[in-house]
Scaffold this motif. Structure first.
Motif, PDB file in Angstrom:
ATOM      1  N   HIS A 131       0.836  -1.200   0.000  1.00 14.12           N
ATOM      2  CA  HIS A 131       0.000   0.000   0.000  1.00 14.12           C
ATOM      3  C   HIS A 131       0.875   1.255   0.000  1.00 14.12           C
ATOM      4  CE1 HIS A 131      -3.954  -1.683   0.067  1.00 14.12           C
ATOM      5  NE2 HIS A 131      -3.815  -2.287   1.242  1.00 14.12           N
ATOM      6  N   LEU A 132       1.814   1.322   0.913  1.00 10.13           N
ATOM      7  CA  LEU A 132       2.650   2.516   0.990  1.00 10.13           C
ATOM      8  C   LEU A 132       3.447   2.726  -0.295  1.00 10.13           C
ATOM      9  CD1 LEU A 132       4.150   2.568   4.611  1.00 10.13           C
ATOM     10  CD2 LEU A 132       1.985   3.499   3.783  1.00 10.13           C
ATOM     11  N   ALA A 133       4.028   1.674  -0.827  1.00 14.39           N
ATOM     12  CA  ALA A 133       4.846   1.787  -2.034  1.00 14.39           C
ATOM     13  C   ALA A 133       4.037   2.300  -3.212  1.00 14.39           C
ATOM     14  CB  ALA A 133       5.470   0.442  -2.362  1.00 14.39           C
ATOM     15  N   ASN A 134       2.716   2.130  -3.143  1.00 17.32           N
ATOM     16  CA  ASN A 134       1.838   2.595  -4.211  1.00 17.32           C
ATOM     17  C   ASN A 134       1.010   3.808  -3.787  1.00 17.32           C
ATOM     18  OD1 ASN A 134       1.976   0.554  -6.601  1.00 17.32           O
ATOM     19  ND2 ASN A 134       2.018  -0.710  -4.747  1.00 17.32           N
ATOM     20  N   CYS A 135       1.518   4.521  -2.799  1.00 18.77           N
ATOM     21  CA  CYS A 135       0.903   5.792  -2.340  1.00 18.77           C
ATOM     22  C   CYS A 135      -0.528   5.600  -1.854  1.00 18.77           C
ATOM     23  CB  CYS A 135       0.961   6.856  -3.438  1.00 18.77           C
ATOM     24  SG  CYS A 135       2.635   7.308  -3.933  1.00 18.77           S
ATOM     25  N   ARG A 136      -0.743   4.523  -1.124  1.00 17.52           N
ATOM     26  CA  ARG A 136      -2.035   4.292  -0.487  1.00 17.52           C
ATOM     27  C   ARG A 136      -1.815   4.152   1.018  1.00 17.52           C
ATOM     28  NH1 ARG A 136      -2.213   0.197  -4.736  1.00 17.52           N
ATOM     29  NH2 ARG A 136      -1.787  -1.352  -3.104  1.00 17.52           N
ATOM     30  N   PHE A 137      -2.556   4.900   1.811  1.00 21.36           N
ATOM     31  CA  PHE A 137      -2.390   4.761   3.262  1.00 21.36           C
ATOM     32  C   PHE A 137      -3.599   4.055   3.851  1.00 21.36           C
ATOM     33  CE2 PHE A 137      -2.306   5.757   7.729  1.00 21.36           C
ATOM     34  CZ  PHE A 137      -0.975   5.511   8.022  1.00 21.36           C
ATOM     35  N   PRO A 138      -3.374   2.924   4.566  1.00 29.79           N
ATOM     36  CA  PRO A 138      -4.488   2.174   5.158  1.00 29.79           C
ATOM     37  C   PRO A 138      -5.002   2.850   6.431  1.00 29.79           C
ATOM     38  CG  PRO A 138      -2.490   0.820   4.884  1.00 29.79           C
ATOM     39  CD  PRO A 138      -2.091   2.245   4.753  1.00 29.79           C
ATOM     40  N   VAL A 139      -6.307   3.029   6.491  1.00 27.44           N
ATOM     41  CA  VAL A 139      -6.946   3.636   7.658  1.00 27.44           C
ATOM     42  C   VAL A 139      -7.981   2.667   8.225  1.00 27.44           C
ATOM     43  CG1 VAL A 139      -8.327   5.570   8.528  1.00 27.44           C
ATOM     44  CG2 VAL A 139      -6.616   5.963   6.737  1.00 27.44           C
ATOM     45  N   THR A 140      -7.837   2.333   9.487  1.00 25.01           N
ATOM     46  CA  THR A 140      -8.777   1.446  10.177  1.00 25.01           C
ATOM     47  C   THR A 140     -10.163   2.085  10.225  1.00 25.01           C
ATOM     48  OG1 THR A 140      -7.016   0.519  11.532  1.00 25.01           O
ATOM     49  CG2 THR A 140      -9.250   0.345  12.398  1.00 25.01           C
ATOM     50  N   VAL A 141     -11.211   1.278  10.077  1.00 26.94           N
ATOM     51  CA  VAL A 141     -12.558   1.846  10.013  1.00 26.94           C
ATOM     52  C   VAL A 141     -13.285   1.892  11.351  1.00 26.94           C
ATOM     53  CG1 VAL A 141     -12.882   1.285   7.588  1.00 26.94           C
ATOM     54  CG2 VAL A 141     -13.532  -0.402   9.326  1.00 26.94           C
ATOM     55  N   TRP A 142     -12.879   1.080  12.328  1.00 27.44           N
ATOM     56  CA  TRP A 142     -13.634   1.069  13.582  1.00 27.44           C
ATOM     57  C   TRP A 142     -13.113   2.133  14.553  1.00 27.44           C
ATOM     58  CZ3 TRP A 142     -10.755   0.016  17.928  1.00 27.44           C
ATOM     59  CH2 TRP A 142      -9.583  -0.741  17.776  1.00 27.44           C
ATOM     60  N   LEU A 143     -13.999   2.594  15.417  1.00 27.23           N
ATOM     61  CA  LEU A 143     -13.670   3.605  16.422  1.00 27.23           C
ATOM     62  C   LEU A 143     -13.693   2.980  17.807  1.00 27.23           C
ATOM     63  CD1 LEU A 143     -13.185   6.697  16.983  1.00 27.23           C
ATOM     64  CD2 LEU A 143     -15.669   6.856  17.357  1.00 27.23           C
ATOM     65  N   ARG A 144     -12.782   3.399  18.658  1.00 30.71           N
ATOM     66  CA  ARG A 144     -12.715   2.910  20.044  1.00 30.71           C
ATOM     67  C   ARG A 144     -14.032   3.109  20.782  1.00 30.71           C
ATOM     68  NH1 ARG A 144      -8.055   6.947  21.796  1.00 30.71           N
ATOM     69  NH2 ARG A 144      -7.598   6.569  19.594  1.00 30.71           N
ATOM     70  N   GLU A 145     -14.165   2.449  21.913  1.00 31.32           N
ATOM     71  CA  GLU A 145     -15.320   2.623  22.785  1.00 31.32           C
ATOM     72  C   GLU A 145     -15.075   3.799  23.734  1.00 31.32           C
ATOM     73  OE1 GLU A 145     -18.111   0.977  22.474  1.00 31.32           O
ATOM     74  OE2 GLU A 145     -17.280  -0.275  20.854  1.00 31.32           O
ATOM     75  N   PRO A 146     -16.138   4.386  24.301  1.00 33.80           N
ATOM     76  CA  PRO A 146     -15.959   5.526  25.209  1.00 33.80           C
ATOM     77  C   PRO A 146     -15.004   5.241  26.367  1.00 33.80           C
ATOM     78  CG  PRO A 146     -18.263   5.326  24.605  1.00 33.80           C
ATOM     79  CD  PRO A 146     -17.567   4.105  24.042  1.00 33.80           C
ATOM     80  N   GLU A 147     -15.020   4.012  26.878  1.00 35.17           N
ATOM     81  CA  GLU A 147     -14.138   3.694  28.011  1.00 35.17           C
ATOM     82  C   GLU A 147     -12.672   3.606  27.574  1.00 35.17           C
ATOM     83  OE1 GLU A 147     -16.191  -0.219  26.721  1.00 35.17           O
ATOM     84  OE2 GLU A 147     -16.725   1.908  26.976  1.00 35.17           O
ATOM     85  N   GLU A 148     -12.405   3.638  26.289  1.00 32.43           N
ATOM     86  CA  GLU A 148     -11.034   3.623  25.770  1.00 32.43           C
ATOM     87  C   GLU A 148     -10.583   5.015  25.355  1.00 32.43           C
ATOM     88  OE1 GLU A 148     -10.655  -0.618  23.516  1.00 32.43           O
ATOM     89  OE2 GLU A 148     -12.211   0.715  22.736  1.00 32.43           O
TER      90      GLU A 148
END
Length: 294
Positions: free
Chosen positions: A119-136
């Protein structure tokens, strides 16, 4: 990485991570991922509560940035205008393509080394889709969309840093054939994740792990405890790091130009030298080294 802790050297990290996580499994729904671990973000699926949590996280970090983060990061963050809720990655990608030719790809979470480097070598940055929980809110083991987006994406609008990330991806693919993943992972950790920079205004943070943390962003620039040392590629690659506490050493670059230039040479002889010596503890201070002043 598929976010923060998935640079080179991931194997050892993932083992530690899974031992810490409940059930020994990574978070994220990998059932929807394609061969390159790319998924649909499904932005419409985020709840009002998740958008509100994002706003709280964003507001806290934005308040901490002045005087602690490098100006190029602050300027790029403002241009993205992502303060009102979880961003639509496709919309930000359109801006990023115009600026540096990079795109964002949504991923379920951490991804394998080979996938990350490709991904990086081809100018793509991976972004995780889930969001932490409030307690985190204050601490999360695995990187979520807030860490990936808030911490990493702004600097991809800087052409020099973006070029460095592409070259890092190419270097990672090569390191996989040279048994250099551990050493290359330390370079990522101490720069892209936890790097500091000299600026005319003083030391400032540019690492995503610092800039997305409510505590480390203050600790790294105010605490007398950690070492702050001039950036040296081989020294960095030899130094272990902490994954469950604040860093005990930070390495300081003079500019993104220095980071790009100093990491441009072939690492093959460096890997060979480092394989013949012991790694250094995270808090090591060698003879002749002196901490940089705050």
């Amino acid at each position: 990485m598929g976010a923060m802790e998935s640079p080179a050297g991931q194997a050892e990290f993932l083992k530690t991570l899974e031992e810490k996580s409940s059930g020994g499994k990574l978070r994220g729904d990998y059932s929807r991922a394609d061969a390159q671990y790319v998924v649909k973000q499904q932005w419409d699926g985020y709840t009002d509560a998740q958008h509100e949590l994002w706003r709280r996280l964003y507001e806290r970090q934005a308040r901490l940035l002045p005087g602690l983060a490098c100006e190029v990061f602050i300027d790029s963050l403002k241009k993205m205008d992502a303060s009102r809720g979880i961003p639509d990655l496709e919309k930000i990608s359109a801006q990023l393509v115009q600026a540096t030719g990079w795109t964002l790809v949504a991923v379920p979470g951490l991804v394998p080394d080979l996938t990350f480097f490709e991904h990086l070598a081809n100018c793509r940055f991976p972004v995780t889709v889930w969001l932490r929980e409030p307690e985190e809110f204050d601490y999360i083991v695995e990187p979520d969309i807030f860490h990936d987006f808030f911490g990493h994406v702004p600097l991809l609008f800087n052409p020099i840093f973006a070029n460095h990330m592409q070259e890092y991806g190419k270097g990672g693919l090569k390191a996989m054939t040279l048994d250099g993943l551990t050493e290359l992972g330390r370079l990522y950790w101490y720069t892209v994740e936890f790097g500091l920079m000299h600026t005319p205004q003083g030391l400032r943070a540019y690492g995503a792990g610092i800039l997305s943390s409510g505590g480390e962003i203050v600790h790294c620039l105010t605490s007398p405890e950690p070492h702050r040392l001039p950036f040296n590629v081989e020294r960095v690659m030899r130094t272990r790091y902490k994954i469950d506490s604040y860093q005990e050493t930070y390495f300081v670059i003079d500019s993104f130009e220095q980071l790009f230039t100093d990491t441009a040479p072939d690492f093959t002889p460096i890997y060979a030298r480092l394989h013949s010596v012991d790694a250094l503890p995270a808090n090591a201070l060698l003879a002749g080294e002196t901490d940089l002043p705050l």
